[in-house]
Design a protein around this motif. Structure first.
Motif, mmCIF file in Angstrom:
data_model
loop_
_atom_site.group_PDB
_atom_site.id
_atom_site.type_symbol
_atom_site.label_atom_id
_atom_site.label_comp_id
_atom_site.label_asym_id
_atom_site.label_seq_id
_atom_site.Cartn_x
_atom_site.Cartn_y
_atom_site.Cartn_z
ATOM 1 N N ILE A 1 -9.382 9.321 7.480
ATOM 2 C CA ILE A 1 -9.400 9.820 8.856
ATOM 3 C C ILE A 1 -8.557 8.851 9.673
ATOM 4 C CG2 ILE A 1 -10.798 10.446 10.840
ATOM 5 C CD1 ILE A 1 -11.224 12.190 8.354
ATOM 6 N N ARG A 2 -7.406 9.321 10.139
ATOM 7 C CA ARG A 2 -6.472 8.459 10.839
ATOM 8 C C ARG A 2 -6.740 8.485 12.339
ATOM 9 N NH1 ARG A 2 -1.675 7.590 6.727
ATOM 10 N NH2 ARG A 2 -2.581 5.522 7.004
ATOM 11 N N LEU B 1 -7.271 -1.133 8.113
ATOM 12 C CA LEU B 1 -8.582 -1.673 7.762
ATOM 13 C C LEU B 1 -9.687 -0.638 7.963
ATOM 14 C CD1 LEU B 1 -10.497 -3.992 7.033
ATOM 15 C CD2 LEU B 1 -10.415 -4.718 9.428
ATOM 16 N N SER B 2 -9.687 0.043 9.110
ATOM 17 C CA SER B 2 -10.730 1.034 9.402
ATOM 18 C C SER B 2 -10.709 2.177 8.397
ATOM 19 C CB SER B 2 -10.559 1.579 10.819
ATOM 20 O OG SER B 2 -9.289 2.210 10.961
ATOM 21 N N VAL C 1 -5.243 -8.838 6.824
ATOM 22 C CA VAL C 1 -5.314 -7.436 6.408
ATOM 23 C C VAL C 1 -4.135 -6.655 6.972
ATOM 24 C CG1 VAL C 1 -6.603 -5.290 6.710
ATOM 25 C CG2 VAL C 1 -7.810 -7.381 6.078
ATOM 26 N N HIS C 2 -3.847 -6.871 8.251
ATOM 27 C CA HIS C 2 -2.749 -6.130 8.881
ATOM 28 C C HIS C 2 -1.405 -6.527 8.282
ATOM 29 C CE1 HIS C 2 -1.487 -3.292 11.862
ATOM 30 N NE2 HIS C 2 -0.652 -4.138 12.431
ATOM 31 N N LYS C 3 -1.270 -7.790 7.895
ATOM 32 C CA LYS C 3 -0.023 -8.238 7.278
ATOM 33 C C LYS C 3 0.136 -7.651 5.874
ATOM 34 C CE LYS C 3 1.384 -10.776 10.710
ATOM 35 N NZ LYS C 3 0.238 -10.622 11.611
ATOM 36 N N LEU C 4 -0.971 -7.332 5.199
ATOM 37 C CA LEU C 4 -0.873 -6.643 3.904
ATOM 38 C C LEU C 4 -0.295 -5.242 4.112
ATOM 39 C CD1 LEU C 4 -4.236 -7.578 2.108
ATOM 40 C CD2 LEU C 4 -1.988 -8.640 1.854
ATOM 41 N N ARG C 5 -0.676 -4.616 5.204
ATOM 42 C CA ARG C 5 -0.123 -3.297 5.556
ATOM 43 C C ARG C 5 1.378 -3.420 5.826
ATOM 44 N NH1 ARG C 5 -1.140 1.813 8.093
ATOM 45 N NH2 ARG C 5 -0.174 2.053 10.150
ATOM 46 N N HIS C 6 1.754 -4.462 6.569
ATOM 47 C CA HIS C 6 3.172 -4.705 6.820
ATOM 48 C C HIS C 6 3.920 -4.981 5.509
ATOM 49 C CE1 HIS C 6 2.674 -4.501 11.021
ATOM 50 N NE2 HIS C 6 2.188 -5.705 11.225
#
Length: 359
Positions: free
Chosen positions: A226-227, A205-206, A303-308
């Motif tokens: 930027i990670r 997300l960030s 949002v985090h589950k979309l990444r997963h």
């Protein structure tokens, strides 16, 4: 409007609620917006086991539906421990399963003590025995974590279905609400591009919030991010994400009245007396994903589950852990290895065929 599969769960949910006390039904009603029908049904099954145990142990003489609130208030910690022993030794529940049932009861009792209130503004119960009971200490292995995650991410056809829902089908859900229709129509291209980029890259997300237009390499379909650890990296994204980004950028400046010095990729609608648009905040993106997820019938999707979801699909199709680790920006390969334990649709279908009767 519930999808066919969801409607079956709702029907079963309504049926089991007729057996449970009124305050459980009230609690479930409060949870409908945040939890799927399947999750609520699981809660009710857990509650039914608990109330059945109360009756079998002689705590109340009557029907399950009539168990009064004062009884819950007077339960002792030892009695709850007895119930947990019943789950473990009589029902042969594993520690993780017991934790799930206990979590459901903790949530219910918390609602009765801290959220619900009577007409004279008093809590339903003044003493919450469940708050004194600790969950079992269970260390999950990667496969357990993966299995728990699997039900909360997009699997198989849901991947394309969710993007299409945001791009078009959501309009059917809100068509009778003019305000929602106008808001959706205004932000459709932007929201589609955001969801598509999450699904097509696995960005955090960030990382997505911080993107400027200049960070996008349109020739190579990659973005400069930027990670963690303030490390710069170029992350590739899908062709579909690129198409959705280009569609959004065609309308970005004119529709959002973007000032020349505003280089943020994703912009909010003009706000304030001067009607200025600004970079979308992390919370605004979380809320828009939550809105679409609830209407799609998968409220646990975030949002985090979309990444997963991206990571799971990437591994299923490419099966290259080092590349996936780099794409996700994981510092440890062990974190990436979780996705190797999530079952994909091809594996499920192959197993199902083994059980089909032969001609």
């Amino acid at each position: 409007m519930a999808r066919p599969g969801q409607q079956q769960f709702y029907n079963k949910l309504e049926a089991i609620l007729t057996e449970l006390p009124w305050y459980v039904e009230e609690y479930i009603d409060k949870k409908r917006r945040k939890l799927s029908a399947a999750s609520l049904l699981n809660y009710c099954h857990d509650f039914k086991i608990f109330f059945s145990w109360l009756l079998s142990e002689g705590f109340f003489e009557g029907s399950m539906k009539d168990v009064p609130l004062p009884l819950l208030e007077k339960l002792t910690t030892q009695q709850i421990e007895d119930f947990l022993s019943f789950l473990k030794f009589e029902l042969n529940n594993k520690d993780l399963t017991i934790n799930r049932k206990l979590s459901a009861l903790k949530s219910l009792f918390n609602y009765l003590q801290n959220i619900a209130e009577t007409d004279d503004l008093q809590p339903y119960i003044s003493r919450n025995v469940m708050a004194k009971i600790e969950l079992n200490s269970v260390k999950e292995d990667q496969e357990t974590t993966a299995n728990r995650m699997e039900g909360k991410i997009l699997i198989g056809d849901e991947y394309e279905q969710f993007r299409a829902f945001v791009a078009n089908d959501y309009l059917q859900i809100v068509q009778d609400d003019k305000k929602k229709v106008n808001f959706y129509t205004f932000n459709r291209e932007r929201d589609t591009a955001i969801v598509s980029l999450f699904l097509g890259s696995g960005l955090r997300l960030s990382e997505l919030v911080g993107l400027d237009i200049s960070d996008i390499d349109f020739k190579k379909s990659c973005a400069r991010v930027i990670r963690k650890g303030n490390k710069e990296q170029y992350v590739y994204f899908s062709e579909q994400a690129m198409l959705d980004l280009l569609t959004y950028l065609e309308i970005r400046n004119a529709r959002y009245k973007v000032e020349k010095n505003n280089k943020a990729l994703f912009i909010s609608a003009p706000m304030g007396p001067k009607g200025k648009s600004r970079r979308l905040t992390p919370r605004a993106i979380e809320k828009l994903v939550e809105k679409y997820a609830i209407s799609f019938g998968k409220p646990s999707l975030s949002v985090h589950k979309l990444r997963h979801s991206f990571a799971t699909r990437y591994h299923a199709e490419i099966n290259d852990v080092p590349k996936l680790r780099r794409q996700l920006g994981h510092s440890s390969v062990q974190t990436t290895m979780i996705y190797t334990h999530i079952k994909n649709e091809d594996l499920k279908n192959a197993i199902n065929k083994l059980n089909m009767p032969k001609d």
